[in-house]
Design a protein around this motif. Structure first.
Motif, mmCIF file in Angstrom:
data_model
loop_
_atom_site.group_PDB
_atom_site.id
_atom_site.type_symbol
_atom_site.label_atom_id
_atom_site.label_comp_id
_atom_site.label_asym_id
_atom_site.label_seq_id
_atom_site.Cartn_x
_atom_site.Cartn_y
_atom_site.Cartn_z
ATOM 1 N N THR A 188 -0.198 -146.689 122.125
ATOM 2 C CA THR A 188 -1.181 -147.106 120.940
ATOM 3 C C THR A 188 -0.199 -147.308 119.560
ATOM 4 O OG1 THR A 188 -3.034 -146.483 121.854
ATOM 5 C CG2 THR A 188 -3.156 -147.222 119.638
ATOM 6 N N LEU A 189 -0.207 -148.537 118.749
ATOM 7 C CA LEU A 189 0.596 -148.820 117.589
ATOM 8 C C LEU A 189 -0.582 -149.333 116.692
ATOM 9 C CD1 LEU A 189 3.123 -148.482 116.029
ATOM 10 C CD2 LEU A 189 3.515 -150.953 116.797
ATOM 11 N N THR A 190 -0.757 -149.020 115.362
ATOM 12 C CA THR A 190 -1.439 -149.816 114.487
ATOM 13 C C THR A 190 -0.188 -150.195 113.588
ATOM 14 O OG1 THR A 190 -3.508 -148.391 114.748
ATOM 15 C CG2 THR A 190 -3.072 -149.752 112.948
ATOM 16 N N TYR A 191 -0.218 -151.400 113.474
ATOM 17 C CA TYR A 191 0.974 -152.215 112.649
ATOM 18 C C TYR A 191 0.446 -153.000 111.650
ATOM 19 C CZ TYR A 191 5.159 -154.666 111.694
ATOM 20 O OH TYR A 191 6.021 -155.328 110.936
ATOM 21 N N SER A 192 0.892 -152.724 110.486
ATOM 22 C CA SER A 192 0.424 -153.579 109.098
ATOM 23 C C SER A 192 1.231 -155.011 109.182
ATOM 24 C CB SER A 192 0.875 -152.738 107.978
ATOM 25 O OG SER A 192 0.640 -153.728 106.822
ATOM 26 N N THR A 193 0.495 -155.994 109.394
ATOM 27 C CA THR A 193 1.149 -157.089 109.740
ATOM 28 C C THR A 193 1.552 -158.057 108.539
ATOM 29 O OG1 THR A 193 -0.949 -158.350 109.752
ATOM 30 C CG2 THR A 193 -0.301 -157.504 111.846
ATOM 31 N N SER A 194 1.251 -157.738 107.490
ATOM 32 C CA SER A 194 1.530 -158.364 106.223
ATOM 33 C C SER A 194 1.542 -159.884 106.418
ATOM 34 C CB SER A 194 3.170 -158.104 105.898
ATOM 35 O OG SER A 194 3.164 -156.637 105.575
ATOM 36 N N LEU A 195 0.632 -160.294 107.273
ATOM 37 C CA LEU A 195 0.188 -161.851 107.476
ATOM 38 C C LEU A 195 -0.785 -162.322 106.800
ATOM 39 C CD1 LEU A 195 0.807 -161.895 111.319
ATOM 40 C CD2 LEU A 195 2.568 -162.597 109.755
ATOM 41 N N ASN A 196 -0.765 -163.617 106.594
ATOM 42 C CA ASN A 196 -1.926 -164.067 105.699
ATOM 43 C C ASN A 196 -3.184 -164.228 106.609
ATOM 44 O OD1 ASN A 196 -0.823 -164.257 103.268
ATOM 45 N ND2 ASN A 196 0.286 -166.407 103.961
ATOM 46 N N THR A 197 -4.369 -164.254 106.284
ATOM 47 C CA THR A 197 -5.348 -164.429 107.052
ATOM 48 C C THR A 197 -5.247 -165.876 107.845
ATOM 49 O OG1 THR A 197 -6.961 -163.000 105.733
ATOM 50 C CG2 THR A 197 -7.862 -164.307 107.259
ATOM 51 N N GLY A 198 -5.615 -165.750 109.056
ATOM 52 C CA GLY A 198 -5.582 -167.174 109.793
ATOM 53 C C GLY A 198 -4.155 -167.385 110.409
ATOM 54 N N THR A 199 -3.276 -166.534 110.153
ATOM 55 C CA THR A 199 -1.833 -166.873 110.624
ATOM 56 C C THR A 199 -1.784 -166.332 112.158
ATOM 57 O OG1 THR A 199 -0.837 -166.427 108.499
ATOM 58 C CG2 THR A 199 0.596 -166.380 110.321
ATOM 59 N N MET A 200 -1.231 -167.301 113.082
ATOM 60 C CA MET A 200 -1.109 -166.868 114.474
ATOM 61 C C MET A 200 0.107 -166.120 114.660
ATOM 62 S SD MET A 200 -4.187 -167.970 115.798
ATOM 63 C CE MET A 200 -3.885 -168.015 117.466
ATOM 64 N N ALA A 201 0.122 -165.119 115.547
ATOM 65 C CA ALA A 201 0.991 -164.462 115.764
ATOM 66 C C ALA A 201 1.117 -163.923 117.454
ATOM 67 C CB ALA A 201 1.299 -162.918 114.954
ATOM 68 N N ARG A 202 2.242 -163.881 117.789
ATOM 69 C CA ARG A 202 2.419 -163.251 119.381
ATOM 70 C C ARG A 202 3.032 -162.011 119.349
ATOM 71 N NH1 ARG A 202 3.787 -169.150 122.338
ATOM 72 N NH2 ARG A 202 1.952 -170.103 121.466
ATOM 73 N N TYR A 203 2.570 -161.076 120.367
ATOM 74 C CA TYR A 203 3.458 -159.863 120.323
ATOM 75 C C TYR A 203 3.732 -159.672 121.766
ATOM 76 C CZ TYR A 203 1.480 -158.755 115.901
ATOM 77 O OH TYR A 203 1.118 -158.998 114.421
ATOM 78 N N ALA A 204 4.872 -158.874 121.795
ATOM 79 C CA ALA A 204 5.202 -158.438 123.111
ATOM 80 C C ALA A 204 6.059 -157.117 123.066
ATOM 81 C CB ALA A 204 6.570 -159.373 123.820
ATOM 82 N N VAL A 205 5.790 -156.205 124.505
ATOM 83 C CA VAL A 205 6.402 -154.820 124.351
ATOM 84 C C VAL A 205 7.547 -154.683 125.529
ATOM 85 C CG1 VAL A 205 5.622 -152.482 124.341
ATOM 86 C CG2 VAL A 205 4.167 -154.196 123.201
ATOM 87 N N THR A 206 8.504 -154.134 125.092
ATOM 88 C CA THR A 206 9.417 -153.866 126.171
ATOM 89 C C THR A 206 9.650 -152.287 126.281
ATOM 90 O OG1 THR A 206 11.269 -153.892 124.682
ATOM 91 C CG2 THR A 206 10.634 -155.875 126.039
ATOM 92 N N SER A 207 9.858 -151.892 127.300
ATOM 93 C CA SER A 207 10.214 -150.274 127.538
ATOM 94 C C SER A 207 11.665 -149.937 127.317
ATOM 95 C CB SER A 207 9.930 -149.983 128.921
ATOM 96 O OG SER A 207 8.679 -150.225 129.584
ATOM 97 N N LEU A 208 12.104 -148.696 127.070
ATOM 98 C CA LEU A 208 13.173 -148.204 126.571
ATOM 99 C C LEU A 208 13.433 -146.938 127.440
ATOM 100 C CD1 LEU A 208 13.242 -148.244 122.772
ATOM 101 C CD2 LEU A 208 14.436 -149.841 124.372
ATOM 102 N N ARG A 209 14.665 -146.888 127.983
ATOM 103 C CA ARG A 209 15.091 -145.578 128.682
ATOM 104 C C ARG A 209 16.201 -144.814 127.966
ATOM 105 N NH1 ARG A 209 16.513 -147.850 134.031
ATOM 106 N NH2 ARG A 209 14.427 -147.782 134.600
ATOM 107 N N SER A 210 16.151 -143.438 127.739
ATOM 108 C CA SER A 210 17.466 -142.850 127.447
ATOM 109 C C SER A 210 18.585 -143.016 128.248
ATOM 110 C CB SER A 210 17.301 -141.366 127.287
ATOM 111 O OG SER A 210 16.860 -140.782 128.633
#
Length: 87
Positions: free
Chosen positions: A65-87
């Protein structure tokens, strides 16, 4: 629906990414952990309209879980993706 398969040897990606607003300028991202047991963290990417060019915004350690401050203007569309890391 697009499906992307990781390259051979890459860690399995997390699944079930959900993005919800968290106030006016933040987003709460949640996902199900990668099934690989040796995951050390996740990279989160964002693409903003109108061009949707992907940019890594943060590297996160578990939990999923992550809460991220987007710094985007209201109404701006954004897409997100997450990838895994291994040591």
């Amino acid at each position: 629906m697009r499906t992307h398969f990781p390259p051979a040897g890459a860690p399995a990606p997390p699944v079930g990414l959900a993005v919800r607003p968290n106030g006016a300028t933040a987003a709460r991202l949640t996902w199900n952990a990668s099934p690989d047991l040796d995951i050390t963290g996740y990279r989160i990417y964002r693409a903003i309209e109108p061009f949707y060019e992907w940019t890594r915004i943060v590297t996160s350690v578990p939990p999923t879980t992550l809460t991220y401050s987007t710094s985007l203007n209201t109404g701006t569309m954004a897409r997100y993706a997450v990838t895994s890391l291994r040591s």
